[in-house]
Design a protein around this motif. Structure first.
Motif, PDB file in Angstrom:
ATOM      1  N   ALA A   1      -0.577   2.644   6.696  1.00 24.25           N
ATOM      2  CA  ALA A   1      -0.204   1.974   5.517  1.00 24.25           C
ATOM      3  C   ALA A   1       0.047   0.503   5.685  1.00 24.25           C
ATOM      4  O   ALA A   1      -0.155  -0.119   4.761  1.00 24.25           O
ATOM      5  CB  ALA A   1       1.030   2.641   5.065  1.00 24.25           C
TER       6      ALA A   1
ATOM      7  N   LEU B   1       0.288   5.082   1.056  1.00 26.85           N
ATOM      8  CA  LEU B   1      -0.327   5.933   1.544  1.00 26.85           C
ATOM      9  C   LEU B   1       0.230   7.524   1.520  1.00 26.85           C
ATOM     10  O   LEU B   1       1.139   7.480   1.965  1.00 26.85           O
ATOM     11  CB  LEU B   1      -0.674   5.455   2.757  1.00 26.85           C
ATOM     12  CG  LEU B   1      -1.846   6.137   3.531  1.00 26.85           C
ATOM     13  CD1 LEU B   1      -3.180   6.401   2.755  1.00 26.85           C
ATOM     14  CD2 LEU B   1      -1.925   5.627   5.137  1.00 26.85           C
TER      15      LEU B   1
ATOM     16  N   HIS C   1       0.888  -1.333   0.135  1.00 29.65           N
ATOM     17  CA  HIS C   1      -0.291   0.105   0.101  1.00 29.65           C
ATOM     18  C   HIS C   1       0.826   1.419   0.060  1.00 29.65           C
ATOM     19  O   HIS C   1       1.786   1.519   0.932  1.00 29.65           O
ATOM     20  CB  HIS C   1      -0.991  -0.009   1.391  1.00 29.65           C
ATOM     21  CG  HIS C   1      -1.817   1.105   1.001  1.00 29.65           C
ATOM     22  ND1 HIS C   1      -3.298   0.928   0.309  1.00 29.65           N
ATOM     23  CD2 HIS C   1      -2.145   2.372   1.450  1.00 29.65           C
ATOM     24  CE1 HIS C   1      -4.088   1.998   0.179  1.00 29.65           C
ATOM     25  NE2 HIS C   1      -3.400   2.932   1.064  1.00 29.65           N
TER      26      HIS C   1
END
Ligand code: SF4
Length: 327
Positions: free
Chosen positions: A319, A228, A226
């Motif tokens: 995240a 973020l 991820h």
């Protein structure tokens, strides 16, 4: 804008030779940052070497990974099937960067070489050691909301603005270079510099070197990833703090991890100690919080950016939670 010469070579060797003729010349590709800097008088190159005709626009499999040419557009990389399969974290970071129009012009090489967005750097009426060495740093005692909490010096507290570079550091990429002394590979983590006493130098490129592309090694980080990015509005803004998080999980146990932050230092900020602390632990919020605390050791804020001391660890935790939950 100052007058400048413009040349458009078709061969890499000719481009490097053209740059060698004038130390103040600049390569230009998409021009999404350089032209702004030239219009504002921040950079005044007497000669532009347009590299858009060089054969550096391919994404291809390399021996142990993926090679992305310096002239591939950001939007092309973000949408490429191989990139999305092998390095979805990179696709996420590119999609989070700039507007669609800019992503359609900006290149991979230009993305990594973009200059800081410190407002004093762009205002030629203000002191800035990066633009004019020895003139002072307007941000030190000025408006420093966007500035660094790690790795700064008393000469410069600016941050590096590229989202893509944060992921390339996390994924152990290498940058491929060619210059007057030949070709070489440089670990991506060594491309950008901390400011020290020479904040005018953003990178460790040798004079006259051209970026040919990047190589990203194959890795297990294809599912639980991820990127973020926390910013002041949902689109077309630079990161206040961003986190690239990648996990390799065996059930709920972390086998391997990658973590890097953007918006906090003069270079993409790899969180190696925090990564190590995650390995072998369960993928829980408590584990992520411990890693975030480790990541923040040594952070120091200025008058207007103390909020980053709380925002950064919270972004790391979120995240990692998003990465663990993604598939
Ligand atoms: Fe210039 Fe760096 Fe200071 Fe910004 S932080 S004014 S870029 S020297």
């Amino acid at each position: 804008m100052n007058q400048f010469q413009y040349v458009r070579p078709t061969k890499t060797k000719a481009a490097i030779e053209a740059l060698a003729k004038d130390a103040n010349a600049q390569f230009i590709a998409g021009g999404t940052n350089l032209l702004d800097l030239m219009k504002r008088g921040v950079m005044t190159p007497p000669r532009l070497i347009d590299i858009n005709r060089l054969p550096l626009d391919k994404i291809e499999k390399a021996e142990a990974g993926l090679r992305i040419g310096a002239l591939v557009l950001n939007s092309t990389v973000a949408e490429d099937k191989l990139v999305r399969e092998r390095h979805p974290l990179l696709a996420q970071a590119l999609a989070a960067g700039a507007s669609a129009q800019l992503r359609n012009m900006a290149t991979v090489g230009g993305n990594m070489l973009q200059r800081t967005r410190c407002s004093y750097f762009y205002d030629t009426a203000m002191p800035c050691n990066k633009r004019e060495p020895g003139s002072g740093c307007g941000a030190l005692e000025g408006h420093n909301r966007m500035h660094a909490i790690f790795g700064f010096s008393d000469k410069c507290i600016a941050v590096h603005p590229s989202d893509m570079s944060v992921v390339l550091v996390a994924l152990d990429a290498a940058v491929l270079l060619s210059g007057p002394k030949g070709e070489r590979r440089l670990a991506f983590s060594d491309l950008h510099r901390l400011p020290g006493d020479t904040p005018q130098r953003d990178t460790n490129l040798e004079p006259g070197e051209l970026i040919l592309g990047v190589e990203i090694p194959d890795s297990p980080f294809t599912r639980h990833v991820h990127y973020l990015k926390v910013r002041e509005r949902a689109s077309y803004a630079f990161a206040l703090v961003s986190v690239a998080a990648a996990l390799s999980l065996d059930g709920n146990t972390i086998k391997d991890a990658r973590l890097a932050m953007g918006g906090v230092a003069h270079k993409p900020w790899r969180l190696s100690a925090a990564e190590k602390s995650l390995i072998g632990k369960p993928a829980t919020e408590a584990t992520f919080r411990q890693a975030a605390e480790l990541a923040m050791q040594g952070a120091k804020a200025f008058k207007h950016n103390a909020y980053k001391l709380q925002l950064a660890p919270n972004t790391i935790v979120q995240a990692l939670k998003n990465a663990a939950a993604s598939a």
